[in-house]
Motif scaffolding. Structure first.
Motif, PDB file in Angstrom:
ATOM      1  N   SER A   1       0.732  -1.294  -0.134  1.00 50.41           N
ATOM      2  CA  SER A   1      -0.061   0.068  -0.052  1.00 50.41           C
ATOM      3  C   SER A   1       0.769   1.250   0.091  1.00 50.41           C
ATOM      4  O   SER A   1       0.624   2.190  -0.731  1.00 50.41           O
ATOM      5  N   ALA A   2       1.903   1.345   0.805  1.00 52.33           N
ATOM      6  CA  ALA A   2       2.885   2.460   0.841  1.00 52.33           C
ATOM      7  C   ALA A   2       3.623   2.625  -0.476  1.00 52.33           C
ATOM      8  O   ALA A   2       3.722   3.623  -0.975  1.00 52.33           O
ATOM      9  N   LEU A   3       4.032   1.565  -0.967  1.00 50.19           N
ATOM     10  CA  LEU A   3       4.931   1.878  -2.411  1.00 50.19           C
ATOM     11  C   LEU A   3       3.995   2.394  -3.321  1.00 50.19           C
ATOM     12  O   LEU A   3       4.479   2.858  -4.124  1.00 50.19           O
ATOM     13  N   THR A   4       2.803   1.648  -3.603  1.00 48.79           N
ATOM     14  CA  THR A   4       1.733   2.446  -4.545  1.00 48.79           C
ATOM     15  C   THR A   4       0.848   3.501  -4.022  1.00 48.79           C
ATOM     16  O   THR A   4      -0.074   3.831  -5.027  1.00 48.79           O
ATOM     17  N   PHE A   5       0.945   3.863  -2.801  1.00 47.81           N
ATOM     18  CA  PHE A   5       0.114   5.201  -2.360  1.00 47.81           C
ATOM     19  C   PHE A   5      -1.564   4.475  -2.409  1.00 47.81           C
ATOM     20  O   PHE A   5      -2.350   5.511  -2.792  1.00 47.81           O
ATOM     21  N   ASN A   6      -1.531   3.065  -2.134  1.00 44.10           N
ATOM     22  CA  ASN A   6      -2.980   2.709  -2.294  1.00 44.10           C
ATOM     23  C   ASN A   6      -3.635   2.900  -0.906  1.00 44.10           C
ATOM     24  O   ASN A   6      -2.942   2.159   0.089  1.00 44.10           O
ATOM     25  N   THR A   7      -4.535   3.624  -0.822  1.00 45.03           N
ATOM     26  CA  THR A   7      -5.437   3.955   0.409  1.00 45.03           C
ATOM     27  C   THR A   7      -6.786   3.067   0.539  1.00 45.03           C
ATOM     28  O   THR A   7      -7.624   3.353   1.678  1.00 45.03           O
ATOM     29  N   HIS A   8      -6.617   2.006  -0.208  1.00 48.50           N
ATOM     30  CA  HIS A   8      -8.108   1.186  -0.027  1.00 48.50           C
ATOM     31  C   HIS A   8      -8.065   0.657   1.463  1.00 48.50           C
ATOM     32  O   HIS A   8      -7.272  -0.098   1.572  1.00 48.50           O
ATOM     33  N   LEU A   9      -9.030   1.080   2.095  1.00 43.31           N
ATOM     34  CA  LEU A   9      -9.033   0.390   3.378  1.00 43.31           C
ATOM     35  C   LEU A   9      -9.057  -1.203   3.668  1.00 43.31           C
ATOM     36  O   LEU A   9      -8.666  -1.630   4.421  1.00 43.31           O
ATOM     37  N   ILE A  10      -9.663  -1.728   2.602  1.00 42.32           N
ATOM     38  CA  ILE A  10      -9.731  -3.151   2.568  1.00 42.32           C
ATOM     39  C   ILE A  10      -8.612  -3.971   2.832  1.00 42.32           C
ATOM     40  O   ILE A  10      -8.385  -5.183   3.223  1.00 42.32           O
ATOM     41  N   HIS A  11      -7.429  -3.264   2.572  1.00 42.93           N
ATOM     42  CA  HIS A  11      -5.913  -3.847   2.749  1.00 42.93           C
ATOM     43  C   HIS A  11      -5.292  -3.588   3.961  1.00 42.93           C
ATOM     44  O   HIS A  11      -4.266  -4.357   4.442  1.00 42.93           O
ATOM     45  N   TYR A  12      -5.936  -2.717   4.949  1.00 48.20           N
ATOM     46  CA  TYR A  12      -5.100  -2.569   6.194  1.00 48.20           C
ATOM     47  C   TYR A  12      -6.133  -1.848   7.278  1.00 48.20           C
ATOM     48  O   TYR A  12      -5.468  -1.952   8.404  1.00 48.20           O
ATOM     49  N   ASP A  13      -7.280  -2.142   7.123  1.00 46.53           N
ATOM     50  CA  ASP A  13      -8.414  -1.721   8.221  1.00 46.53           C
ATOM     51  C   ASP A  13      -9.280  -3.054   8.290  1.00 46.53           C
ATOM     52  O   ASP A  13     -10.089  -3.328   7.529  1.00 46.53           O
ATOM     53  N   ARG A  14      -8.907  -4.027   9.456  1.00 49.01           N
ATOM     54  CA  ARG A  14      -9.611  -4.973   9.562  1.00 49.01           C
ATOM     55  C   ARG A  14     -11.028  -4.793  10.010  1.00 49.01           C
ATOM     56  O   ARG A  14     -12.050  -5.586   9.414  1.00 49.01           O
ATOM     57  N   ALA A  15     -11.417  -3.777  10.709  1.00 45.65           N
ATOM     58  CA  ALA A  15     -12.679  -3.565  10.921  1.00 45.65           C
ATOM     59  C   ALA A  15     -13.492  -3.058   9.758  1.00 45.65           C
ATOM     60  O   ALA A  15     -14.612  -3.620   9.314  1.00 45.65           O
ATOM     61  N   TRP A  16     -13.023  -2.594   8.758  1.00 40.60           N
ATOM     62  CA  TRP A  16     -13.741  -2.055   7.476  1.00 40.60           C
ATOM     63  C   TRP A  16     -13.784  -3.292   6.479  1.00 40.60           C
ATOM     64  O   TRP A  16     -14.859  -3.609   5.986  1.00 40.60           O
ATOM     65  N   ALA A  17     -12.728  -4.250   6.233  1.00 42.54           N
ATOM     66  CA  ALA A  17     -12.706  -5.279   5.744  1.00 42.54           C
ATOM     67  C   ALA A  17     -13.778  -6.232   6.094  1.00 42.54           C
ATOM     68  O   ALA A  17     -14.640  -6.848   5.241  1.00 42.54           O
ATOM     69  N   ARG A  18     -14.041  -6.386   7.557  1.00 44.30           N
ATOM     70  CA  ARG A  18     -14.940  -7.310   8.068  1.00 44.30           C
ATOM     71  C   ARG A  18     -16.402  -6.702   7.965  1.00 44.30           C
ATOM     72  O   ARG A  18     -17.237  -7.402   7.745  1.00 44.30           O
ATOM     73  N   ASP A  19     -16.770  -5.705   8.616  1.00 39.70           N
ATOM     74  CA  ASP A  19     -18.015  -5.160   8.890  1.00 39.70           C
ATOM     75  C   ASP A  19     -18.502  -4.434   7.603  1.00 39.70           C
ATOM     76  O   ASP A  19     -19.651  -4.418   7.466  1.00 39.70           O
ATOM     77  N   VAL A  20     -17.805  -3.744   6.653  1.00 40.54           N
ATOM     78  CA  VAL A  20     -18.215  -3.188   5.631  1.00 40.54           C
ATOM     79  C   VAL A  20     -18.165  -4.006   4.285  1.00 40.54           C
ATOM     80  O   VAL A  20     -19.190  -4.009   3.616  1.00 40.54           O
ATOM     81  N   GLU A  21     -17.118  -4.582   4.124  1.00 42.05           N
ATOM     82  CA  GLU A  21     -16.853  -5.415   2.931  1.00 42.05           C
ATOM     83  C   GLU A  21     -17.464  -6.909   3.083  1.00 42.05           C
ATOM     84  O   GLU A  21     -17.466  -7.478   1.985  1.00 42.05           O
ATOM     85  N   GLY A  22     -17.653  -7.089   4.387  1.00 37.93           N
ATOM     86  CA  GLY A  22     -18.084  -8.749   4.573  1.00 37.93           C
ATOM     87  C   GLY A  22     -16.995  -9.777   4.294  1.00 37.93           C
ATOM     88  O   GLY A  22     -17.274 -10.972   3.979  1.00 37.93           O
ATOM     89  N   LEU A  23     -15.866  -9.282   4.577  1.00 42.30           N
ATOM     90  CA  LEU A  23     -14.630 -10.388   4.422  1.00 42.30           C
ATOM     91  C   LEU A  23     -14.310 -10.860   5.668  1.00 42.30           C
ATOM     92  O   LEU A  23     -14.029 -10.085   6.727  1.00 42.30           O
ATOM     93  N   PRO A  24     -13.824 -12.085   5.942  1.00 39.81           N
ATOM     94  CA  PRO A  24     -13.301 -12.420   7.107  1.00 39.81           C
ATOM     95  C   PRO A  24     -11.986 -11.702   7.600  1.00 39.81           C
ATOM     96  O   PRO A  24     -11.699 -11.757   8.802  1.00 39.81           O
ATOM     97  N   ASP A  25     -11.008 -11.290   6.723  1.00 38.00           N
ATOM     98  CA  ASP A  25      -9.867 -10.607   7.057  1.00 38.00           C
ATOM     99  C   ASP A  25      -9.524  -9.648   5.990  1.00 38.00           C
ATOM    100  O   ASP A  25     -10.183  -9.501   4.792  1.00 38.00           O
ATOM    101  N   LEU A  26      -8.189  -9.186   6.256  1.00 37.00           N
ATOM    102  CA  LEU A  26      -7.635  -8.170   5.156  1.00 37.00           C
ATOM    103  C   LEU A  26      -7.483  -8.895   3.975  1.00 37.00           C
ATOM    104  O   LEU A  26      -7.215 -10.050   3.713  1.00 37.00           O
ATOM    105  N   LEU A  27      -7.936  -7.998   2.662  1.00 38.42           N
ATOM    106  CA  LEU A  27      -7.554  -8.631   1.318  1.00 38.42           C
ATOM    107  C   LEU A  27      -6.336  -8.163   0.859  1.00 38.42           C
ATOM    108  O   LEU A  27      -5.907  -7.089   1.036  1.00 38.42           O
ATOM    109  N   VAL A  28      -5.672  -9.116   0.322  1.00 39.71           N
ATOM    110  CA  VAL A  28      -4.461  -9.167  -0.508  1.00 39.71           C
ATOM    111  C   VAL A  28      -4.888  -8.175  -1.861  1.00 39.71           C
ATOM    112  O   VAL A  28      -5.735  -8.472  -2.632  1.00 39.71           O
TER     113      VAL A  28
END
Length: 278
Positions: free
Chosen positions: A179-206
């Motif tokens: 995320s830092a190398l590519t300046f990617n701020t998509h929360l799904i890659h580093y915010d577990r609460a967002w990944a689980r509660d908003v995106e419906g995933l079990p954990d962070l997405l690669v």
């Protein structure tokens, strides 16, 4: 937004950026200095997102980047790509990237409305195109926790039919670094609460853009003397942090078909690589 609108950026391929990727994801490979060939796929760490904070969507992805029109769907995912490698880039090259909007297609599926957007990029050095790429993104409605779970696509024969195999498991530190190398701020890659509660995933997405490099890397290490001419990638199912992923490859003359699977033989992503030399 008209398809003839383009954004042009210029960037030097810095050894420090390349080393940032190598040291995090390809430590078994030698360090590369100015003048060395940039491996196919590693152009994915160049030209990080360049969108002001005010122009981000709530999920951290760009809302206004000068290319893609604003789309009133809350979720955005990488779905795949077609990339042509016309000639190698080198560390130290001054690269001109031209980005344009491709097709925009709206569909309605079992999970509601979707919008498929193609983003076309060309990388040129000294006026000569080196790489042409069409990335496929999909915009989706909010995750529905009550929606029926779709049956996963499995391929129990992929491992048995493979000519080679590899294994990878990425942790949260590596996702942060990409995320830092590519300046990617998509929360799904580093915010577990967002990944689980908003995106419906079990954990962070690669990251999908990271997955495509890793699949290319795996095939390239098996064929160090060959030069990639084309890469076709399909993202099929989520690849999650801290999960072991098997990467298997089947060689077919001037092609290598790469499949990423989880421990239950669920297909996560595929890559079809065409080699220039046979």
């Amino acid at each position: 937004m008209s398809a003839d609108v383009s954004v042009v950026r210029t960037e030097t391929v810095l050894a420090s950026v390349v080393e940032g990727y190598r040291g995090t994801f390809a430590a078994q490979e030698p360090a590369r200095e100015v003048g060395a060939v940039l491996p196919a796929g590693w152009e994915g760490v160049l030209f990080g997102f360049a969108v002001p904070l005010a122009d981000l969507r709530p999920d951290g992805t760009p809302a206004r980047d000068g290319i893609i029109p604003e789309i009133d769907l809350p979720r955005r995912m990488y779905a795949g790509e077609t990339t042509e490698f016309l000639r190698p880039l080198h560390i130290g090259d001054e690269v001109v990237q031209t980005t344009r909007l491709g097709s925009v297609v709206e569909k309605h599926g079992s999970r509601g409305r979707l919008v498929f957007v193609d983003v076309e990029r060309e990388y040129a050095v000294d006026g000569e195109p080196a790489i042409r790429s069409v990335w496929h993104d999909v915009f989706l409605e909010a995750a529905d926790p009550d929606a029926p779970v779709r049956s996963p696509r499995t391929d129990a024969d992929a491992v048995a039919a493979a000519d080679w195999s590899d294994e990878v498991a990425l942790d949260a530190r590596q996702l942060f670094r990409f995320s830092a190398l590519t300046f990617n701020t998509h929360l799904i890659h580093y915010d577990r609460a967002w990944a689980r509660d908003v995106e419906g995933l079990p954990d962070l997405l690669v990251h999908g853009p990271l997955t495509r490099i890793l699949l290319m890397d795996a095939a390239r290490r098996q064929h160090p003397q060959r030069e990639a001419a084309r890469l076709d990638v399909r993202a099929i199912a989520p690849i999650l942090v801290d999960r072991s992923v098997r990467v298997v490859g089947r060689d077919e003359g001037d092609r290598t078909v790469v499949t990423a699977l989880d421990a239950a033989d669920v297909v996560l992503a595929t890559a079809d690589i065409t080699w220039r030399d046979s």
